[in-house]
Enzyme design. Structure first.
Site, mmCIF file in Angstrom:
data_model
loop_
_atom_site.group_PDB
_atom_site.id
_atom_site.type_symbol
_atom_site.label_atom_id
_atom_site.label_comp_id
_atom_site.label_asym_id
_atom_site.label_seq_id
_atom_site.Cartn_x
_atom_site.Cartn_y
_atom_site.Cartn_z
ATOM 1 N N LEU A 118 62.248 25.777 42.307
ATOM 2 C CA LEU A 118 63.041 26.846 41.705
ATOM 3 C C LEU A 118 64.420 26.947 42.333
ATOM 4 O O LEU A 118 64.640 26.460 43.439
ATOM 5 C CB LEU A 118 62.328 28.197 41.901
ATOM 6 C CG LEU A 118 60.939 28.355 41.294
ATOM 7 C CD1 LEU A 118 60.241 29.531 41.923
ATOM 8 C CD2 LEU A 118 61.041 28.531 39.795
ATOM 9 N N THR A 143 76.504 39.626 41.825
ATOM 10 C CA THR A 143 77.831 39.015 41.726
ATOM 11 C C THR A 143 77.751 37.607 41.149
ATOM 12 O O THR A 143 76.959 36.795 41.610
ATOM 13 C CB THR A 143 78.471 38.931 43.129
ATOM 14 O OG1 THR A 143 78.454 40.220 43.729
ATOM 15 C CG2 THR A 143 79.893 38.440 43.038
ATOM 16 N N THR A 165 85.182 38.046 40.030
ATOM 17 C CA THR A 165 83.749 38.166 39.771
ATOM 18 C C THR A 165 83.465 38.689 38.366
ATOM 19 O O THR A 165 84.311 39.292 37.725
ATOM 20 C CB THR A 165 83.084 39.146 40.775
ATOM 21 O OG1 THR A 165 83.684 40.441 40.622
ATOM 22 C CG2 THR A 165 83.232 38.661 42.199
ATOM 23 N N TYR A 190 72.961 44.936 39.734
ATOM 24 C CA TYR A 190 74.216 44.183 39.664
ATOM 25 C C TYR A 190 74.096 42.993 40.609
ATOM 26 O O TYR A 190 73.775 43.163 41.780
ATOM 27 C CB TYR A 190 75.385 45.077 40.121
ATOM 28 C CG TYR A 190 76.679 44.347 40.422
ATOM 29 C CD1 TYR A 190 77.691 44.284 39.477
ATOM 30 C CD2 TYR A 190 76.904 43.737 41.654
ATOM 31 C CE1 TYR A 190 78.889 43.617 39.753
ATOM 32 C CE2 TYR A 190 78.100 43.068 41.932
ATOM 33 C CZ TYR A 190 79.077 43.017 40.980
ATOM 34 O OH TYR A 190 80.245 42.366 41.249
ATOM 35 N N HIS A 192 87.873 45.500 50.818
ATOM 36 C CA HIS A 192 87.368 44.647 49.744
ATOM 37 C C HIS A 192 88.414 44.385 48.658
ATOM 38 O O HIS A 192 88.280 43.436 47.874
ATOM 39 C CB HIS A 192 86.138 45.322 49.103
ATOM 40 C CG HIS A 192 85.194 44.389 48.438
ATOM 41 N ND1 HIS A 192 85.580 43.170 47.903
ATOM 42 C CD2 HIS A 192 83.867 44.477 48.207
ATOM 43 C CE1 HIS A 192 84.520 42.569 47.376
ATOM 44 N NE2 HIS A 192 83.480 43.335 47.544
ATOM 45 N N LYS A 249 63.391 25.396 46.797
ATOM 46 C CA LYS A 249 64.180 24.557 45.880
ATOM 47 C C LYS A 249 63.408 23.355 45.334
ATOM 48 O O LYS A 249 63.885 22.690 44.419
ATOM 49 C CB LYS A 249 65.482 24.112 46.542
ATOM 50 C CG LYS A 249 65.334 23.072 47.628
ATOM 51 C CD LYS A 249 66.697 22.666 48.162
ATOM 52 C CE LYS A 249 66.545 21.581 49.216
ATOM 53 N NZ LYS A 249 67.831 21.200 49.815
ATOM 54 N N LYS A 250 62.222 23.095 45.894
ATOM 55 C CA LYS A 250 61.399 22.018 45.332
ATOM 56 C C LYS A 250 61.014 22.341 43.887
ATOM 57 O O LYS A 250 60.788 21.450 43.080
ATOM 58 C CB LYS A 250 60.128 21.837 46.164
ATOM 59 C CG LYS A 250 60.373 21.237 47.544
ATOM 60 C CD LYS A 250 59.083 21.193 48.345
ATOM 61 C CE LYS A 250 59.331 20.659 49.766
ATOM 62 N NZ LYS A 250 58.109 20.741 50.590
ATOM 63 N N ASP A 263 68.313 31.370 44.605
ATOM 64 C CA ASP A 263 68.880 32.688 44.284
ATOM 65 C C ASP A 263 68.031 33.420 43.255
ATOM 66 O O ASP A 263 67.783 34.628 43.376
ATOM 67 C CB ASP A 263 70.312 32.539 43.769
ATOM 68 C CG ASP A 263 70.886 33.880 43.335
ATOM 69 O OD1 ASP A 263 70.941 34.808 44.167
ATOM 70 O OD2 ASP A 263 71.256 34.030 42.153
#
Length: 613
Positions: free
Chosen positions: A415, A442, A453, A440, A329, A412-413, A418
């Site tokens: 809201l 990102t 990030t 947490y 990472h 998505k209509k 994510d």
């Protein structure tokens, strides 16, 4: 990134690097105000008063001094955080990184043309290697399309770290070596490392500057040769298992390995500067397209003798023709690997899983086996590393499931998808554990030079009040919806601020680093219970990330012993989750959290659909 364009001849991959804005230093007063807001869900009234007083003293005293020093430090730097973040988050870490820091995941190809099938490993691996090298060539030629947010270009520097990159263990701090160059900059290594049954092989992926075709990589020339040789002969020593050891211990073992024989230096360098590592793994995960758990587990916790944990990319090829990734990472974030894997996925789809090009095979040298010179001490170190690794692995619970009742198209209509998932996770955690889940998420800062990030903290007071409302039968539906929309608004506000350089977690890290550099005492703010309990110092119980809107997903282990790793991808018709927990924690269970999240999603859709949103 779902509709991502990969190839571009209009713009060059790194053309905007010089014009990207520097990472800003946030306003101190605003950072402290946001910090105090974030600790509220986790403190009693008395504790909050104490934390508030500590924060106010910090703001007017030591914090103001450190902030002024930070401004001076940042004055001649385009990214004041870059070096500190790399060291504090990754290179100073002394625990075994292959399991605790690396991210890993299943490749998505089994959802279409590549269902698990014994006997397909090498042929499919040849295709994956080919397209991975094509992607390398796109970056070399600067033809990989620039990522953007609207019209604003994102920093693309992390794509330089995908290939020819390796972490090197040090006794107190690791380092990163990177040998990648664009065509303009000069030559770049083009050899591939293949690991199989504890043995290491190398071959060049180019002949006369042309990429080997999948038939050339597959047939009796390269991968088939390696697979058959390893099937007939004894296993190798599995030196790569040392990369799964604690960092200081691995650094000492590596120095000893180098001192044994000059050959070992050559072998190490060939691994370090190789394009990437292909792991021909004997494992056959038992998977179906709706259940990625087995591949996810095999990718994150699989055989340490056939992957080099310090490489920026290990491509994992399992015996049943499924694939995974395991990546260090430290040099880059998951979006780089997501881009590569999604590119390969689209290519595999476009050719319906079978090579459509020339079947001709040129005269190509056989792969060369790289043999480490080892002795009893190194063999004992390898054995200890494997035992330590297996002990940790046996404690990890990993599940990866597809929630298929609905996905992005429906959400998505009304809201942001994510925010929907994050609030669903907050409700699930509250339902399971009876308390707010310090979290947490990102947030990308790639609109800035070398940005990586920022921390976005989804467990807000607004989210907690909504969770309480959902779990209280006396709260009417319209009140629940009102609380929900407040939580949605707060999440959106915090995420936007984090992405434009106005988050506070990295700012607080910078102030702490300045104190350390100046030899000053650690400010009281960082030793206060409010700091730790709200997630500071890496104490987030929920470690989460939206991996995107593609077919690619990954996983990490939890940050803390009583925590969860929770990565997810959102498609039009599904939400796919990868969740991890430590079995030794009596508090956590990844299966139960997933069930609770699924229930949250159903309740939230019912709540919203009954309204006029």
């Amino acid at each position: 990134m779902d509709g991502q364009m990969f190839e571009s001849n209009e713009e060059r991959t790194f053309q905007y690097q010089d014009s990207l804005p520097p990472l800003p230093v946030p306003n101190l007063c605003q950072s402290i105000t946001k910090y105090l807001d974030s600790v509220k869900p986790f403190l009693t009234h008395e504790e909050l008063q104490t934390t508030t007083q500590i924060a106010k003293r910090f703001l007017s005293g030591q914090g103001a001094e450190l902030h002024a020093k930070l401004h001076s430090w940042a004055k001649d730097k385009r990214n004041w955080l870059e070096e500190w973040w790399l060291n504090s988050a990754y290179l100073d870490n002394r625990e075994p990184t292959m399991l605790n820091v690396n991210f890993a995941g299943a490749a998505p190809y089994l959802e279409h043309y590549w269902e698990p099938k014994e006997g397909t490993q090498v042929e499919r691996a040849a295709l994956v290697v080919y397209y991975t090298v094509v992607f390398w060539q796109l970056i070399r030629k600067q033809q990989l399309a620039v990522h953007k947010s609207g019209a604003a270009p994102f920093d693309m520097d992390q794509f330089r770290m995908l290939y020819c990159t390796c972490r090197i263990p040090g006794e107190t701090r690791d380092s990163i070596v990177n040998y990648f160059q664009t065509e303009e900059e000069g030559p770049c290594p083009s050899h591939l490392i293949v690991q199989c049954r504890g043995r290491v092989f190398v071959f060049n992926t180019l002949v006369n500057e042309q990429i080997l075709t999948p038939p050339e990589i597959f047939r009796f020339v390269q991968l088939t040769f390696i697979r058959e040789l390893c099937g007939k002969e004894p296993e190798g020593p599995g030196v790569s298992a040392l990369t799964s050891e604690a960092r200081t211990k691995w650094a000492k073992a590596r120095e000893y390995l180098i001192s044994l024989d000059p050959t070992n230096v050559t072998v190490l360098e060939l691994i370090q500067n190789s394009l990437f590592v292909l792991s021909l793994d004997d494992t056959s995960p038992n998977v179906s397209p709706e259940d990625y758990s087995e591949i996810c587990a095999a990718s994150l916790t699989g055989n340490p003798t056939v992957r080099w944990g310090d490489k920026s990319y290990n491509c994992l090829s399992f015996a049943n023709g499924t694939f995974g990734s395991n990546c260090d990472h430290s040099p880059y974030d998951a979006m780089v690997m997501v881009s590569l894997c999604y590119y390969i996925d689209l290519q595999v789809k476009s050719i319906e899983g079978k090579w459509q090009g020339s079947k001709a095979i040129r005269d190509i040298p056989l792969p060369e086996e790289l043999i480490f010179v080892v002795d009893e001490k190194i063999l004992e170190d390898i054995e200890q590393a494997k035992q330590q690794y297996q002990k940790q692995v046996s404690d990890i619970q990993i599940i990866s499931y597809a929630f298929t009742a609905f996905g992005k198209s429906l959400i998505k209509k009304r809201l942001h998808p994510d925010i929907f998932v994050q609030l669903g996770l907050q409700l699930a955690y509250y339902r399971l554990h009876g308390r707010p889940g310090v979290c947490y998420e990102t947030a990308t800062t790639r609109r800035f030079y070398h940005g990586r990030t920022e921390t976005m903290r989804p467990c807000t007071m607004e989210a907690v009040e909504w969770c309480k409302g959902m779990l209280d039968p006396d709260v009417p539906p319209e009140k629940r919806l009102e609380l929900f929309m407040k939580a949605v608004g707060k999440h959106h506000e915090l995420m936007t601020e984090a992405q434009v350089g106005k988050g506070f977690d990295r700012h607080l890290l910078g102030l702490l680093q300045i104190a350390k550099e100046e030899g000053l005492p650690v400010p009281e703010l960082y030793t206060d219970i409010g700091f730790t309990r709200s997630g500071g110092g890496g104490n987030f119980v929920l470690s989460t990330s939206l991996v995107g809107y593609t077919t690619v997903l990954g996983a990490v282990v939890p940050m803390v012993r009583n925590g969860y790793g929770f990565f997810y991808r959102i498609r039009d018709d599904r939400i796919v989750v990868a969740c991890s927990a430590w079995k030794s924690s009596p508090e956590t269970n990844a299966e139960e959290l997933y069930k609770a999240v699924s229930l949250s999603f159903q309740e939230m859709v019912q709540m919203v659909s009954k309204s006029q949103l």
